[in-house]
Write a protein that holds these residues in place. Structure first.
Motif, short mmCIF file in Angstrom:
data_model
loop_
_atom_site.label_atom_id
_atom_site.label_comp_id
_atom_site.label_asym_id
_atom_site.label_seq_id
_atom_site.Cartn_x
_atom_site.Cartn_y
_atom_site.Cartn_z
N GLU A 67 -39.72 18.23 -74.83
CA GLU A 67 -40.74 17.47 -75.82
C GLU A 67 -42.20 17.80 -75.70
O GLU A 67 -42.85 17.39 -76.48
N ASN A 68 -42.39 18.64 -74.78
CA ASN A 68 -43.92 19.10 -74.49
C ASN A 68 -44.18 20.50 -75.19
O ASN A 68 -45.32 20.86 -75.07
N VAL A 69 -43.19 21.16 -75.61
CA VAL A 69 -43.37 22.56 -76.21
C VAL A 69 -43.93 22.58 -77.62
O VAL A 69 -43.45 21.68 -78.42
N ILE A 70 -44.99 23.23 -77.93
CA ILE A 70 -45.67 23.16 -79.07
C ILE A 70 -45.49 24.79 -79.79
O ILE A 70 -45.45 24.57 -81.18
N SER A 71 -44.88 25.59 -78.96
CA SER A 71 -44.84 27.05 -79.62
C SER A 71 -43.73 27.56 -79.09
O SER A 71 -43.47 27.60 -77.85
N LEU A 72 -42.65 28.28 -79.82
CA LEU A 72 -41.59 28.87 -79.62
C LEU A 72 -41.24 30.30 -79.97
O LEU A 72 -41.42 30.39 -81.18
N ILE A 73 -40.97 31.06 -79.13
CA ILE A 73 -40.45 32.60 -79.79
C ILE A 73 -39.03 32.89 -79.11
O ILE A 73 -39.13 33.00 -77.84
N LEU A 74 -38.31 33.12 -80.14
CA LEU A 74 -37.14 33.60 -79.55
C LEU A 74 -36.65 35.13 -80.29
O LEU A 74 -37.03 35.12 -81.52
N SER A 107 -45.37 25.70 -83.79
CA SER A 107 -45.04 27.14 -84.11
C SER A 107 -43.81 27.59 -83.73
O SER A 107 -43.40 27.53 -82.76
N LEU A 108 -43.19 28.13 -84.67
CA LEU A 108 -41.67 28.90 -84.42
C LEU A 108 -41.91 30.20 -85.23
O LEU A 108 -41.83 30.53 -85.98
N THR A 109 -41.17 31.15 -84.06
CA THR A 109 -40.99 32.51 -84.27
C THR A 109 -39.52 33.01 -84.01
O THR A 109 -39.21 32.66 -82.68
#
Length: 462
Positions: free
Chosen positions: A8-15, A42-44
């Motif tokens: 719930e605290n994550v604002i950017s995610l790269i997978l 942000s999602l990548t």
């Protein structure tokens, strides 16, 4: 790691499921509930399967996403579910940046959103007609980056009189255009402030006077022009490059223009400031001469590197064998993070190339990814693999190489234990049918597609 991270605290995610981290996304989805990432901005994602992408996007689009990037999907078609979710994501009022290197937006089945707030778009490629379609539907678009743009210069195209004044920045790579087509195409974007072009074209593209006229009449707001063009017609380029010394370029626009040429290879490169170039196919055999609109300098006399920000570098064996102190000053090898080598002559490799490669790998002290490819008639055996293993430095974390035997694969995995991932190319079916093969892969995350095997060796706990 799973116990520490609070979704719930994550604002950017790269997978990523790319060559260096195959299977990472599937592992992530077994450990986290995507519905809990409620503050994602942000999602990548890289190299993702359709089902996984749909699962992630179904929840992510309901957040206030500002940036969305989808690169190198494994999908070979245009699934309607994915296209619908993508259209919905593009219609979100918070989305400003969108990158999609798959041609989903160019599909006839894709339904463009009625409204979109996207201001920055990056796509892999498009035609002139598709370019116009994009700008017609994205009225707020300000920046577009085309990784590849190719119009056949031998065919005539009908250019419409429509223009799209909303666009202020345009970047196009891997160009192959005639100057006539460039002039017609840029009439579509009269408000450009920034223009970036890379590739090759006819001799007219090196005409500084013609560029000056185009910019004055069609692009009056342009204040930044980054370009890099290659040619092997040195005589024409040298005559045309003189026109870039006109007051328009240096006094009015303050745009120095550089001409790099190599007598042996007859390779000519004309570019603006070289600092915007981060990828380079190094074709120079030296000695290399650099001519600028400010002064004429010989690379041997310069203490500054010409290409100072090259992150990805590609070298052939012929060029690698010819590297010496003067040509090496052209590129700051210490900045290279990804190095690709093409070997073509085994006998020369043993007698000379391996020594040159060893020196180069010591200079590229920030390299993370090393790719070594061979010509089809190049003999790849255990002796060669053993030699290459002895050259690979510990700061290299990913190796991409051809290995034709299980012995060669075991050698790499045993000798290079500092690797976090490895890709084996051109694997023969005889190797894949061995029982030992399945034993080898039983405790590692891996992905096999076509004739390549991607293994993720990072066993750190999540």
């Amino acid at each position: 790691m799973c116990r520490i991270v609070r979704p719930e605290n994550v604002i950017s995610l790269i997978l990523s499921n790319d060559d260096e981290t195959p299977g990472q996304i599937e592992l992530f989805l077994t450990l986290f509930d995507t519905r809990q990432f409620i503050r994602l901005r942000s999602l990548t994602v890289f190299a993702i399967e359709d089902d996984s992408l749909n699962r992630i996007l179904n929840h992510a689009i309901h957040n206030s996403l500002i940036s969305l990037s989808i690169e190198r999907s494994h999908s070979s078609n245009h699934p309607s579910t994915t296209l619908n979710i993508l259209s919905s994501a593009m219609s979100r009022p918070t989305l400003r940046r969108f990158k999609c290197t798959i041609d989903w937006l160019l599909s006839d089945s894709f339904i463009w959103p009625r409204e979109s707030s996207i201001k920055h778009l990056t796509i892999d490629r498009c035609t002139y007609k598709e370019f116009c379609t994009i700008l017609r539907h994205l009225s707020q678009l300000r920046t577009i980056v085309l990784c590849s743009f190719n119009l056949d210069i031998h065919n005539e195209y009908e250019y419409l009189s429509t223009s799209y004044p909303q666009l202020t920045s345009l970047s196009m790579g891997q160009l192959f255009l005639s100057m006539d087509k460039i002039e017609s195409f840029l009439c579509l974007t009269p408000s450009l402030v920034h223009l970036r072009l890379e590739g090759s074209a006819d001799d007219a593209i090196f005409n500084g006077s013609r560029w000056e006229k185009l910019i004055r009449t069609k692009l009056p707001s342009l204040n930044r022009f980054d370009f890099c063009f290659r040619s092997q017609n040195r005589r024409v380029i040298e005559l045309s490059a003189i026109q870039f010394r006109a007051p328009f370029w240096f006094n009015e626009k303050h745009w120095p223009v550089n001409c790099v040429y190599d007598d042996i290879m007859e390779e000519v490169l004309l570019c603006s400031t070289p600092d915007f170039i981060t990828r380079l196919e190094y074709n120079f055999n030296g000695p290399v001469i650099i001519s600028t609109t400010i002064q004429n300098i010989c690379n041997e006399q310069s203490s500054e590197y010409f290409f100072r920000r090259i992150v990805e570098l590609e070298l052939s064996q012929y060029v690698l064998d010819s590297l010496h102190s003067s040509t090496s000053k052209l590129v700051d090898f210490s900045q290279v993070m990804k190095l690709r080598i093409l070997l073509s002559d085994r006998q020369k490799y043993i007698s000379k190339t391996q020594e040159q490669l060893s020196k180069l790998l010591k200079e590229t002290n920030h390299i993370r990814s090393l790719e070594i490819f061979f010509e089809h008639d190049f003999i790849v055996d255990s002796l060669l693999i053993e030699n290459i293993c002895s050259l690979v430095p510990h700061h290299v974390k990913h190796l991409d190489i051809e290995a034709k035997t299980l012995t060669g694969i075991y050698l790499i995995l045993e000798r290079l234990q500092h690797l976090s991932s490895v890709t084996f190319r051109r694997l023969p079916l005889s190797v894949l049918s061995l029982t030992e093969w399945h034993t080898l892969l039983s405790d590692v995350t891996h992905r096999y597609n076509q004739d390549s095997l991607h293994i993720w060796l990072d066993k750190s706990p999540m």
